[in-house]
Design a protein around this motif. Structure first.
Motif, PDB file in Angstrom:
ATOM      1  N   VAL A   1     -27.502 -26.301 -16.952  1.00 44.37           N
ATOM      2  CA  VAL A   1     -26.494 -27.197 -17.513  1.00 44.37           C
ATOM      3  C   VAL A   1     -26.104 -26.668 -18.891  1.00 44.37           C
ATOM      4  N   ALA A   2     -24.814 -26.586 -19.171  1.00 49.23           N
ATOM      5  CA  ALA A   2     -24.364 -26.120 -20.483  1.00 49.23           C
ATOM      6  C   ALA A   2     -24.577 -27.218 -21.533  1.00 49.23           C
ATOM      7  N   LEU A   3     -25.147 -26.836 -22.662  1.00 46.40           N
ATOM      8  CA  LEU A   3     -25.338 -27.756 -23.790  1.00 46.40           C
ATOM      9  C   LEU A   3     -25.026 -26.977 -25.063  1.00 46.40           C
ATOM     10  N   HIS A   4     -23.804 -27.133 -25.564  1.00 46.85           N
ATOM     11  CA  HIS A   4     -23.391 -26.379 -26.742  1.00 46.85           C
ATOM     12  C   HIS A   4     -22.716 -27.320 -27.740  1.00 46.85           C
ATOM     13  N   GLU A   5     -22.285 -26.756 -28.874  1.00 49.72           N
ATOM     14  CA  GLU A   5     -21.774 -27.597 -29.955  1.00 49.72           C
ATOM     15  C   GLU A   5     -20.559 -28.420 -29.557  1.00 49.72           C
ATOM     16  N   HIS A   6     -19.808 -27.968 -28.559  1.00 52.91           N
ATOM     17  CA  HIS A   6     -18.587 -28.666 -28.182  1.00 52.91           C
ATOM     18  C   HIS A   6     -18.817 -29.816 -27.202  1.00 52.91           C
ATOM     19  N   ASN A   7     -19.955 -29.793 -26.464  1.00 55.73           N
ATOM     20  CA  ASN A   7     -20.165 -30.853 -25.473  1.00 55.73           C
ATOM     21  C   ASN A   7     -21.468 -31.624 -25.662  1.00 55.73           C
ATOM     22  N   GLU A   8     -22.250 -31.272 -26.689  1.00 62.89           N
ATOM     23  CA  GLU A   8     -23.586 -31.859 -26.816  1.00 62.89           C
ATOM     24  C   GLU A   8     -23.560 -33.380 -26.928  1.00 62.89           C
ATOM     25  N   GLU A   9     -22.663 -33.903 -27.734  1.00 62.40           N
ATOM     26  CA  GLU A   9     -22.628 -35.351 -27.927  1.00 62.40           C
ATOM     27  C   GLU A   9     -22.310 -36.073 -26.620  1.00 62.40           C
ATOM     28  N   ALA A  10     -21.383 -35.528 -25.840  1.00 62.36           N
ATOM     29  CA  ALA A  10     -20.997 -36.161 -24.579  1.00 62.36           C
ATOM     30  C   ALA A  10     -22.056 -35.959 -23.496  1.00 62.36           C
ATOM     31  N   ALA A  11     -22.721 -34.806 -23.503  1.00 65.57           N
ATOM     32  CA  ALA A  11     -23.662 -34.479 -22.440  1.00 65.57           C
ATOM     33  C   ALA A  11     -25.053 -35.083 -22.650  1.00 65.57           C
ATOM     34  N   SER A  12     -25.396 -35.422 -23.878  1.00 65.98           N
ATOM     35  CA  SER A  12     -26.761 -35.852 -24.193  1.00 65.98           C
ATOM     36  C   SER A  12     -27.217 -37.112 -23.446  1.00 65.98           C
ATOM     37  N   PRO A  13     -26.418 -38.179 -23.377  1.00 66.99           N
ATOM     38  CA  PRO A  13     -26.911 -39.398 -22.701  1.00 66.99           C
ATOM     39  C   PRO A  13     -27.364 -39.151 -21.261  1.00 66.99           C
ATOM     40  N   ALA A  14     -26.589 -38.389 -20.494  1.00 67.30           N
ATOM     41  CA  ALA A  14     -26.961 -38.128 -19.106  1.00 67.30           C
ATOM     42  C   ALA A  14     -28.231 -37.282 -19.024  1.00 67.30           C
ATOM     43  N   LEU A  15     -28.376 -36.292 -19.913  1.00 67.64           N
ATOM     44  CA  LEU A  15     -29.574 -35.459 -19.903  1.00 67.64           C
ATOM     45  C   LEU A  15     -30.810 -36.278 -20.274  1.00 67.64           C
TER      46      LEU A  15
END
Length: 276
Positions: free
Chosen positions: A57-71
């Motif tokens: 799963v990609a986790l980088h500066e551009h998507n971290e805030e949006a991706a964190s809750p699901a992870l």
């Protein structure tokens, strides 16, 4: 749980046994760059069984805030290994927002310690290591960079910074303007084949940097020399601490640490002061 995995900053031999095990068994890998994560697994010679291939799963500066809750929710039931391209996640790299979300949600977080450009450069710099600060990358804009360096010039701790190779010469010139004569170390390509550490003042190292420097760069700057406060003012500070409930010896020791005056001199001077 969330597992922060420190990856090699250059030399693959620095990958820990725990990291290798996690790469071989983690069901989910959240990576700054999934292609880099795949390359690391291959380079380390880790063989994945048919059932062991992780979900990347990609986790980088551009998507971290949006991706964190699901992870974080997935980490309640499965381990999520977090990787950045090199070094420790969260340190000038993605991972902080994910950890913050996990802590808020009560999901466990652990760390697989390992390579760190910050600590490696600090250890190699030859500058004091007992107290230090890490300030990340210098700002790209000259005005913001100069304001930051003016603040660093007053810092008594050793300061560690990251910088890009195409900006290093201009940044050294700015360091020289802000704190002329201050000792620094410029560390390049740490743990790699062409590792290099240059020590001196910013003015001494700038010509070398103007010739062209490549690779990942860390700057380590000597802390400012403590300003010796006026003795009478220091004694007044001791007495204020004493009146606040601190024992005189403890107050003298604390002010001595802050001002550079000998502890015993402060203690005796405070004792000799007439009581109001």
């Amino acid at each position: 749980m969330i597992i922060l995995g420190a990856t090699p900053i250059g030399n693959l031999g620095d990958a820990s046994g725990r990291l290798r095990e996690a790469l071989a068994t983690a069901p989910i890998i959240a990576a700054e760059d999934t292609r880099t994560a795949k390359q690391l697994i291959r380079a380390l010679g880790i063989e994945l069984g048919i059932e062991a291939h992780p979900q990347l799963v990609a986790l980088h500066e551009h998507n971290e805030e949006a991706a964190s809750p699901a992870l974080v929710e997935r980490a309640r039931d499965q381990d999520v290994l977090v990787l950045t391209d090199a070094g420790m996640p969260t340190v000038s790299d993605p991972g902080f927002r994910l950890v913050q979300a996990a802590v808020a949600a009560g999901v466990a977080v652990t760390c697989l310690p390992g390579p760190s450009a910050v600590l490696t450069a600090l250890a190699l710099s030859g500058l004091p290591t007992d107290r230090f600060a890490f300030d990340g990358f210098l700002p790209r804009k000259a005005g913001e960079r100069d304001r930051m360096l003016a603040s660093i010039a007053r810092e008594e701790r050793t300061v560690v910074l990251f910088e890009a190779p195409h900006r290093i010469a201009d940044s050294l010139a700015a360091v020289d303007r802000a704190m002329p004569g201050r000792r620094i170390a410029v560390c390049r390509e740490l743990t790699k084949r062409f590792e290099e550490v240059r020590r001196g003042t910013a003015a001494e190292l700038e010509p070398w940097a103007r010739e062209g420097v490549k690779g990942e760069i860390v700057i380590v700057i000597e802390g400012a020399t403590p300003v010796l406060a006026d003795l009478d003012a220091a004694v007044e500070q001791v007495l204020r601490l004493k009146s606040g409930g601190m024992r005189l010896k403890e107050a003298a020791a604390e002010v001595a640490e802050a001002t550079g005056h000998p502890r015993n001199a402060l203690y005796q001077a405070a004792l000799a002061r007439p009581k109001p």
